[in-house]
Design an enzyme around this catalytic site. Structure first.
Site, PDB file in Angstrom:
ATOM      1  N   LYS A 174      40.139  -9.609 -18.455  1.00 43.76           N
ATOM      2  CA  LYS A 174      39.144  -8.639 -18.089  1.00 43.76           C
ATOM      3  C   LYS A 174      39.202  -9.757 -16.654  1.00 43.76           C
ATOM      4  CE  LYS A 174      35.116  -7.326 -16.682  1.00 43.76           C
ATOM      5  NZ  LYS A 174      35.297  -7.269 -15.148  1.00 43.76           N
ATOM      6  N   GLU A 249      31.274 -20.654 -19.196  1.00 41.80           N
ATOM      7  CA  GLU A 249      30.591 -21.133 -18.205  1.00 41.80           C
ATOM      8  C   GLU A 249      29.804 -20.016 -17.102  1.00 41.80           C
ATOM      9  OE1 GLU A 249      32.287 -23.240 -13.882  1.00 41.80           O
ATOM     10  OE2 GLU A 249      33.271 -22.378 -14.788  1.00 41.80           O
ATOM     11  N   CYS A 283      30.152 -22.295  -8.275  1.00 37.51           N
ATOM     12  CA  CYS A 283      28.550 -22.888  -8.800  1.00 37.51           C
ATOM     13  C   CYS A 283      28.818 -24.761  -9.079  1.00 37.51           C
ATOM     14  CB  CYS A 283      28.511 -22.084 -10.865  1.00 37.51           C
ATOM     15  SG  CYS A 283      30.173 -22.482 -10.864  1.00 37.51           S
ATOM     16  N   GLU A 382      20.029 -20.212  -8.309  1.00 39.31           N
ATOM     17  CA  GLU A 382      21.438 -19.933  -7.579  1.00 39.31           C
ATOM     18  C   GLU A 382      21.305 -19.319  -5.692  1.00 39.31           C
ATOM     19  OE1 GLU A 382      26.175 -20.444  -9.252  1.00 39.31           O
ATOM     20  OE2 GLU A 382      25.015 -19.660 -10.224  1.00 39.31           O
TER      21      GLU A 382
END
Length: 483
Positions: A174, A249, A283, A382
């Site tokens: 996906k 992750e 990230c 973040e």
């Protein structure tokens, strides 16, 4: 590019059975560049059924033959590299140089994983009983669902596909709905090869539908997802219904410690790269910096100058661009809000601090913030943009404590020429990775994994390969009296 993509299921292009579509936007121009179908539960189930049907035959294919397919994929990617670089830059906003680097690593990844064909192995254990051998087989886990993020849509596709196919798993991908074009082009590449039908499948659409269906499907062997904590939590909850293995992750909030014993110029160059490579949307890269007060003025002055001079623009039609646009409106709204909140809470803007003036495009100025505090959102959450908050510290204990003060645990770094500080960081930082005096990019032969809310399992190298294998133990009795 103005393309309409279809699902790729069981070796065929499959038009959607409804009219619900998703427009893909070029983040530098805000123009629609492609359209994808918004996949349904039924379409996703069809892809899983195809992968499940193909699994036994693919798993029985000799591993050396499976490796040949990975090499063919790598060769095709290299042949079409320029096309993929342009496609990736257009859909994601990366600079051309960053897109080139991503394609280079993706190609290398397929070749690297192909090299494991004759290397991963089972075991034979000593038994407590006479006339018995205990054999430990490593077998493919089954159908893998690969959920791809928008920030590295080619490399992470390679990271999901290569080990799955090498170990005998089949896969349903996906793509990220903001950046699905490279996955669509990759499906075209696969279609040109003689890969058996059903081994590789793509279903476009929303995570809430396609991702949830994959995660909750009883035929899945593993869900491998890269993305946000919230998305990973939803996948894990869906996978729990069938006790399906998850490999996640998730987000990060990587600290960088700049010691008084650091090579300041080295630290400046690498931290700058962290906040500008991929337009700050990575990230693993340093999102908060703790600088010893003895070198804080020098570090802040030098990195502010570099961030101020970074060239922002559209790499498709401008040369020597350092920072491109953020991926979409939601992302630029999020970054803008975080910086505004930090300033309202007392942070000082050294450079940047707002969107770049532009007629079109989701461009944000490279930004340096000082006078931030540990409990601020800009330090705890973040950012995912070209924004750098800087704090100072007096002693190394404080630096370690502040670095570990996060719910995330993906990546970290330290800049120091003092071996004692480096060894303390290696032993005390609570992260899956620590980079010493270098940029925060992992090696494909290493092991990329997070702790705490940054995920479960991992990728790359031997250990990442083994995530796609399950253990089958056989207790083999035999007789001595053979006639």
């Amino acid at each position: 590019m103005d393309v309409t993509y279809q699902h790729y299921i069981n070796g065929e292009w499959v038009p959607s059975d409804h009219d619900d579509t998703i427009d893909v936007i070029n983040p530098a121009t805000e123009e629609v560049i492609s359209t994808i179908p918004s996949g349904t539960k039924e379409e996703t189930e069809r892809a899983v059924a195809a992968a499940d049907e193909a699994f036994d035959s693919w798993a029985a294919t000799p591993v050396a033959d499976r490796a040949v397919y990975l090499m063919k994929i790598a060769d095709k990617l290299e042949e079409k590299k320029d096309h993929f670089i342009k496609t990736l830059t257009e859909e994601n906003g990366k600079t051309m140089d960053t897109s080139n680097a991503e394609l280079t690593v993706a190609i290398d990844y397929f070749r690297y994983m192909a090299g494991w064909a004759r290397k991963y192995e089972g075991e034979i254990l000593e038994s407590d009983r006479p006339n018995e051998n205990i054999m430990v087989f490593k077998k493919p886990i089954g159908v893998v669902g690969g959920i791809i993020p928008w920030n590295f849509p080619v490399f992470i596709l390679a990271r999901k596909v290569a080990p799955a196919l090498l170990t005998g798993c089949t896969i349903v991908i996906k793509p990220g709905q903001a950046t699905p074009n490279t996955a669509g082009e990759f499906a075209k590449l696969i279609h040109e090869l003689d890969l058996p039908k059903g081994v590789f499948n793509i279903v476009h659409g929303k995570g809430s539908t396609v991702g949830n269906t994959l995660a909750s499907h009883p035929k899945m062997g593993m869900i491998s997802m890269t993305g946000s904590f919230n998305a990973g939590s939803a996948v894990m909850e869906a996978a729990a219904k069938g006790i399906t293995k998850v490999n996640l992750e998730l987000g990060g909030k990587a600290p960088a410690i700049v010691s008084k014993h650091a090579d300041v110029d080295l630290a400046v160059g690498n931290v700058y790269a962290s906040r500008t490579i991929n337009n700050g949307q990575a990230c693993t890269n340093a999102e908060r910096v703790y600088v010893h007060e003895d070198v804080a003025e020098e570090f802040t002055r030098k990195i502010t100058e570099k961030m101020k001079n970074a060239k922002v623009g559209n790499s498709m039609n401008e040369q020597n661009i350092d920072v491109g646009p953020l991926v979409n409106q939601d992302q630029i709204d999020s970054v803008s809000a975080m910086v505004d909140n930090a300033v309202k809470a007392g942070a000082k803007v050294e450079t940047g601090g707002s969107r770049k003036e532009s007629d079109k495009g989701f461009f944000y100025q490279p930004t340096v913030l000082t006078a931030v505090k540990q409990d601020m959102e800009i330090i705890q959450e973040e950012i995912f943009g070209p924004v750098l908050p800087i704090m100072t510290y007096k002693n190394f204990d404080d630096a370690i404590k502040m670095a570990n003060d996060t719910v995330f645990g993906l990546s970290s770094s330290i800049f120091s020429e003092n071996i004692h500080e480096i060894m303390r960081a290696a032993n005390e930082l609570k992260f899956g990775e620590t980079f010493v005096n270098r940029e925060n990019f992992e090696a494909i032969q290493g092991f990329h994994a997070g702790r705490k809310q940054s995920g479960l399992g991992g990728a790359d190298g031997k250990h990442g390969l083994e995530e796609h294998l399950e253990t089958h133990v056989v207790y083999m009795q035999y007789k001595n009296d053979i006639n």
